[in-house]
Design a protein around this motif. Structure first.
Motif, PDB file in Angstrom:
ATOM      1  N   GLU A  83     -14.661  43.839  58.516  1.00 47.24           N
ATOM      2  CA  GLU A  83     -15.336  43.831  57.216  1.00 47.24           C
ATOM      3  C   GLU A  83     -16.811  44.172  57.342  1.00 47.24           C
ATOM      4  N   GLY A 122      -4.241  36.754  53.470  1.00 48.70           N
ATOM      5  CA  GLY A 122      -5.180  36.547  52.367  1.00 48.70           C
ATOM      6  C   GLY A 122      -6.424  37.387  52.532  1.00 48.70           C
ATOM      7  N   ASN A 123      -6.977  37.414  53.736  1.00 46.40           N
ATOM      8  CA  ASN A 123      -8.140  38.268  54.001  1.00 46.40           C
ATOM      9  C   ASN A 123      -7.769  39.742  53.944  1.00 46.40           C
ATOM     10  N   GLN A 125      -5.439  41.108  52.066  1.00 46.55           N
ATOM     11  CA  GLN A 125      -5.289  41.458  50.658  1.00 46.55           C
ATOM     12  C   GLN A 125      -6.636  41.544  49.957  1.00 46.55           C
ATOM     13  N   ARG A 126      -7.553  40.660  50.314  1.00 43.16           N
ATOM     14  CA  ARG A 126      -8.893  40.687  49.717  1.00 43.16           C
ATOM     15  C   ARG A 126      -9.616  41.986  50.049  1.00 43.16           C
ATOM     16  N   PRO A 129      -6.257  45.600  49.108  1.00 45.81           N
ATOM     17  CA  PRO A 129      -5.125  45.185  48.273  1.00 45.81           C
ATOM     18  C   PRO A 129      -3.894  46.051  48.498  1.00 45.81           C
ATOM     19  N   GLU A 134       0.795  41.178  48.971  1.00 44.13           N
ATOM     20  CA  GLU A 134       1.003  40.283  47.830  1.00 44.13           C
ATOM     21  C   GLU A 134       2.357  39.588  47.916  1.00 44.13           C
ATOM     22  N   TRP A 186      -4.153  30.955  44.957  1.00 47.17           N
ATOM     23  CA  TRP A 186      -3.984  32.409  44.902  1.00 47.17           C
ATOM     24  C   TRP A 186      -2.648  32.755  44.238  1.00 47.17           C
ATOM     25  N   HIS A 190      -2.111  35.116  41.008  1.00 42.10           N
ATOM     26  CA  HIS A 190      -1.372  36.371  41.148  1.00 42.10           C
ATOM     27  C   HIS A 190      -0.144  36.421  40.247  1.00 42.10           C
TER      28      HIS A 190
END
Length: 398
Positions: A83, A122-123, A125-126, A129, A134, A186, A190
């Motif tokens: 990131e 989770g990271n 997808q953040r 995406p 999902e 989350w 979602h």
């Protein structure tokens, strides 16, 4: 006869040392994130396929399979590093590990799916995406809520066993479980299904009622009668004693209730997080560098081991907690987080070569009573350490 060191060399050394000690935390974080990428590149090259790093002990890298509670931290670390790294150094390794880890989305035997799947997928997808991520996260949330008990209004942490002092008609909840609720929030956001949100809230409310003492310290383990929902015992498994404050347990509570406020905006959770933070930061046994002993009430303080993993969790949580306040409280929590991080950025705690298998933080402590992972690097210590540095960068916009 030994010759004395020339005065000018002594002077140069003093100037150099003072300069190093006065390096800004911004520079230290920049350098340490660069180091982190190098360390984890080395680790990835030496990690057996299908295995996940746990610690480095007895001069060897210790690993686990995907079903171990720490499996999500390794891909989570790589995602954080990519990131902040334009080169996307770990993209292929991340894809490989996530492809292996996805099998755990159907694992109903553990409460740790938040650690395993949200720190990883989770990271992912953040940052990128993807419908596949999902679906994996939704399946993980569905698996997690199979452990919810309507009588107790909690998610079962450990299955009953002699080692955790629970009978077959008991339900065990540990403070660590607060960290797995973020996955459920989350899932509601979602899917639009409030079931996941409601279970997270009920679990947090029961934990707030029965895990915490009047001074806002926490028991590690609460045993409930599964048929009535009543408390049978409030004990510890990894702390020094049933009435002591296991350091990482306090950290899990701080982080978990900070997340609860973020996701619900209910002020009672913010108050709970604030009170836990005050307990930690004002404890008379907290060392000056703010890296706690493994238990705040360990019997031989100050001759007890520290737990750098608890410190890294505290730093990350306090950075987020500071954003929910203004004025003096905001400054207090931000300053505390920065001081903890500054301590971890020193050679006392930070590994600066490959001697620990690629890990970053020394002096983590897994389970003192059971004599496992004593004074070693820990994958979750590194994860929250890196998360704390990333949060610092975002708060300062650097």
């Amino acid at each position: 006869m030994r010759k004395s060191t020339p005065f000018y060399l002594v002077l140069l050394f003093v100037i150099y040392s003072c300069g190093k000690s006065n390096v800004s935390i911004d520079t230290k974080i920049y350098e340490t994130l660069e180091l982190s990428s190098k360390q984890y590149k080395f680790m990835s090259q030496n990690l057996p396929k299908g295995r996940y790093p746990k610690t480095f002990e007895n001069n060897a890298l210790e690993t686990s399979g995907s079903g171990w509670w720490c499996s999500g931290f390794y891909p989570g670390i790589l995602l954080y590093l990519d990131e902040i790294n334009e080169n996307k150094t770990f993209q292929s390794e991340i894809e490989r590990v996530l492809n292996d880890l996805k099998v755990e989305q159907y694992n109903t035997s553990t409460h740790d799916l938040g650690f395993m799947m949200f720190c990883s997928f989770g990271n992912a997808q953040r940052l990128n995406p993807n419908p596949k991520y999902e679906q994996i996260l939704m399946n993980s949330a569905k698996s997690l809520i199979t452990r919810y008990d309507k009588n107790v209004k909690c998610i079962r942490s450990w299955d009953s066993a002699p080692w955790n002092k629970a009978d077959e008609n008991d339900l065990v909840v540990i403070i660590d479980n607060m960290m797995n609720l973020e996955l459920l929030f989350w899932a509601t956001k979602h899917s639009g299904d409030s079931l996941y949100y409601d279970i997270a809230v009920e679990h947090a409310n029961k934990t707030m009622k029965n895990h915490f003492r009047d001074d806002f310290s926490s028991y590690h383990e609460v045993i409930y009668d599964e048929s009535t929902g009543e408390v049978k015992e409030q004990i510890t498994n990894q702390g020094a004693a049933d009435n002591s404050s296991w350091a990482r347990g306090q950290s899990w509570g701080l982080y978990g209730f900070t997340v609860m406020y973020r996701e619900t905006k209910n002020p009672k959770y913010l108050k709970q997080a604030e009170q836990i933070a005050n307990y930690i930061l004002n404890h008379p046994n907290l060392p000056l560098d703010m890296v706690p002993y493994w238990d705040f009430n360990a019997p031989n303080i100050p001759n007890e081991l520290r737990d750098s993993s608890a410190a890294s969790i505290n730093a990350s949580a306090l950075f987020e907690l500071s954003t929910f306040f203004t004025g003096e409280k905001q400054k207090q929590f931000y300053k505390a987080a920065t001081k903890i991080l500054n301590s971890l950025l020193t050679p006392q705690y930070l590994v600066q070569d490959e001697s620990q298998g690629g890990f970053l933080l020394k002096h983590g402590l897994g389970n003192m009573p059971n004599k496992t992972e004593i004074d070693v690097p820990l994958t979750y210590g590194d994860y929250y350490f890196i998360e704390a540095m990333v949060r610092y960068k975002k708060l300062k916009n650097i």
